[in-house]
Design a protein around this motif. Sequence first.
Motif, PDB file in Angstrom:
ATOM      1  N   ARG A  22       0.429  -5.064   2.674  1.00 21.98           N
ATOM      2  CA  ARG A  22       0.800  -6.474   2.893  1.00 21.98           C
ATOM      3  C   ARG A  22      -0.189  -7.411   2.194  1.00 21.98           C
ATOM      4  O   ARG A  22       0.214  -8.344   1.508  1.00 21.98           O
ATOM      5  N   LEU A  23      -1.484  -7.162   2.377  1.00 21.56           N
ATOM      6  CA  LEU A  23      -2.487  -8.048   1.777  1.00 21.56           C
ATOM      7  C   LEU A  23      -2.444  -8.012   0.244  1.00 21.56           C
ATOM      8  O   LEU A  23      -2.585  -9.045  -0.402  1.00 21.56           O
ATOM      9  N   PHE A  24      -2.273  -6.828  -0.324  1.00 21.95           N
ATOM     10  CA  PHE A  24      -2.215  -6.728  -1.789  1.00 21.95           C
ATOM     11  C   PHE A  24      -1.011  -7.475  -2.334  1.00 21.95           C
ATOM     12  O   PHE A  24      -1.084  -8.111  -3.386  1.00 21.95           O
ATOM     13  N   ARG A  25       0.129  -7.392  -1.649  1.00 18.43           N
ATOM     14  CA  ARG A  25       1.309  -8.123  -2.108  1.00 18.43           C
ATOM     15  C   ARG A  25       1.110  -9.626  -1.963  1.00 18.43           C
ATOM     16  O   ARG A  25       1.600 -10.399  -2.772  1.00 18.43           O
ATOM     17  N   GLU A  26       0.381 -10.034  -0.960  1.00 23.98           N
ATOM     18  CA  GLU A  26       0.176 -11.454  -0.714  1.00 23.98           C
ATOM     19  C   GLU A  26      -0.932 -12.052  -1.578  1.00 23.98           C
ATOM     20  O   GLU A  26      -0.800 -13.158  -2.102  1.00 23.98           O
ATOM     21  N   HIS A 101      12.742 -14.585   1.497  1.00 24.09           N
ATOM     22  CA  HIS A 101      12.010 -13.591   0.719  1.00 24.09           C
ATOM     23  C   HIS A 101      10.936 -14.262  -0.126  1.00 24.09           C
ATOM     24  O   HIS A 101       9.811 -13.783  -0.215  1.00 24.09           O
ATOM     25  N   ARG A 102      11.280 -15.372  -0.733  1.00 25.66           N
ATOM     26  CA  ARG A 102      10.299 -16.119  -1.520  1.00 25.66           C
ATOM     27  C   ARG A 102       9.064 -16.437  -0.682  1.00 25.66           C
ATOM     28  O   ARG A 102       7.938 -16.306  -1.147  1.00 25.66           O
ATOM     29  N   ASP A 103       9.287 -16.829   0.558  1.00 28.46           N
ATOM     30  CA  ASP A 103       8.192 -17.278   1.414  1.00 28.46           C
ATOM     31  C   ASP A 103       7.431 -16.145   2.091  1.00 28.46           C
ATOM     32  O   ASP A 103       6.446 -16.392   2.782  1.00 28.46           O
ATOM     33  N   ASP A 104       7.842 -14.916   1.905  1.00 29.82           N
ATOM     34  CA  ASP A 104       7.190 -13.760   2.541  1.00 29.82           C
ATOM     35  C   ASP A 104       6.654 -12.780   1.507  1.00 29.82           C
ATOM     36  O   ASP A 104       7.091 -11.638   1.429  1.00 29.82           O
ATOM     37  N   ALA A 105       5.702 -13.239   0.724  1.00 23.10           N
ATOM     38  CA  ALA A 105       5.131 -12.361  -0.305  1.00 23.10           C
ATOM     39  C   ALA A 105       4.525 -11.107   0.305  1.00 23.10           C
ATOM     40  O   ALA A 105       4.662 -10.006  -0.241  1.00 23.10           O
ATOM     41  N   ALA A 106       3.873 -11.230   1.454  1.00 25.22           N
ATOM     42  CA  ALA A 106       3.212 -10.086   2.077  1.00 25.22           C
ATOM     43  C   ALA A 106       4.204  -8.998   2.465  1.00 25.22           C
ATOM     44  O   ALA A 106       3.884  -7.805   2.386  1.00 25.22           O
ATOM     45  N   GLY A 107       5.387  -9.380   2.876  1.00 25.23           N
ATOM     46  CA  GLY A 107       6.398  -8.403   3.264  1.00 25.23           C
ATOM     47  C   GLY A 107       7.474  -8.225   2.224  1.00 25.23           C
ATOM     48  O   GLY A 107       8.458  -7.536   2.456  1.00 25.23           O
ATOM     49  N   GLY A 108       7.277  -8.829   1.071  1.00 27.66           N
ATOM     50  CA  GLY A 108       8.305  -8.845   0.048  1.00 27.66           C
ATOM     51  C   GLY A 108       8.234  -7.709  -0.956  1.00 27.66           C
ATOM     52  O   GLY A 108       7.475  -6.758  -0.814  1.00 27.66           O
ATOM     53  N   CYS A 109       9.018  -7.873  -1.983  1.00 30.32           N
ATOM     54  CA  CYS A 109       9.178  -6.854  -3.013  1.00 30.32           C
ATOM     55  C   CYS A 109       7.882  -6.614  -3.783  1.00 30.32           C
ATOM     56  O   CYS A 109       7.297  -7.558  -4.333  1.00 30.32           O
ATOM     57  N   PRO A 110       7.449  -5.369  -3.852  1.00 27.27           N
ATOM     58  CA  PRO A 110       6.240  -5.054  -4.607  1.00 27.27           C
ATOM     59  C   PRO A 110       6.424  -5.199  -6.116  1.00 27.27           C
ATOM     60  O   PRO A 110       5.451  -5.400  -6.833  1.00 27.27           O
ATOM     61  N   THR A 111       7.652  -5.125  -6.584  1.00 26.02           N
ATOM     62  CA  THR A 111       7.888  -5.256  -8.019  1.00 26.02           C
ATOM     63  C   THR A 111       7.390  -6.610  -8.504  1.00 26.02           C
ATOM     64  O   THR A 111       6.686  -6.698  -9.512  1.00 26.02           O
ATOM     65  N   ALA A 112       7.723  -7.673  -7.779  1.00 25.76           N
ATOM     66  CA  ALA A 112       7.266  -9.015  -8.144  1.00 25.76           C
ATOM     67  C   ALA A 112       5.809  -9.232  -7.757  1.00 25.76           C
ATOM     68  O   ALA A 112       5.016  -9.755  -8.545  1.00 25.76           O
ATOM     69  N   ALA A 116       1.451  -8.523 -11.799  1.00 32.40           N
ATOM     70  CA  ALA A 116       0.242  -8.965 -12.508  1.00 32.40           C
ATOM     71  C   ALA A 116      -0.902  -7.967 -12.323  1.00 32.40           C
ATOM     72  O   ALA A 116      -1.618  -7.666 -13.282  1.00 32.40           O
ATOM     73  N   ASP A 117      -1.056  -7.453 -11.102  1.00 29.88           N
ATOM     74  CA  ASP A 117      -2.115  -6.461 -10.862  1.00 29.88           C
ATOM     75  C   ASP A 117      -1.894  -5.213 -11.711  1.00 29.88           C
ATOM     76  O   ASP A 117      -2.837  -4.657 -12.275  1.00 29.88           O
ATOM     77  N   MET A 118      -0.660  -4.762 -11.781  1.00 28.15           N
ATOM     78  CA  MET A 118      -0.374  -3.544 -12.547  1.00 28.15           C
ATOM     79  C   MET A 118      -0.604  -3.763 -14.038  1.00 28.15           C
ATOM     80  O   MET A 118      -1.049  -2.864 -14.738  1.00 28.15           O
TER      81      MET A 118
END
Length: 185
Positions: A22-26, A101-112, A116-118
Amino acid sequence: MGRVSKDQARENRERVVASASRLFREQGTDGVSVADLMKAAGLTHGGFYKQFASKEALVDEATAHAFTTLEEWRTDAVRAHEGDPAAAREHLIDYYLSPGHRDDAAGGCPTAALAADMSRGAQDSTAQETYTEGVRRFAAWLATADDDGLANLSTLVGALVLARAVKGDPLSDQILKAARARVKS
């Protein structure tokens, strides 16, 4: 303080991986310290290295965990529209391009969230391999008889990234609406 049982150690590890996912996605993998991760999991900083060889090892596991979210969305969409793959696909697209979904980056799609990290990380890492396979699977699921799903995936992910970047401005909702119209046409 006594030793924890094997079951408790496994539960602690799972909690750290889920929190990290969750934190990494957020916040991105570089934006989160080990201390932040352990605090979010409700554990002490010292326990991290009993569970993981390094932060990179946790990034690998957290990336895989994040992609289970995407698998669950696909499974839920298929169940909700059993026997109608086109409706299941539209269901997922509607959720993907939603303000929720836009507002929930922590629980959202890892693709998006992790793109940038990848792009900055080691190209031969386990996280990179997991991410690449997740992108392939998502595109394949979005594929139709007429295309391989890559353009649709690119539209979804790009729209979500842009909508998050301008969140709070009416342009954000306009981006989601335009992408939904494009992908569903």
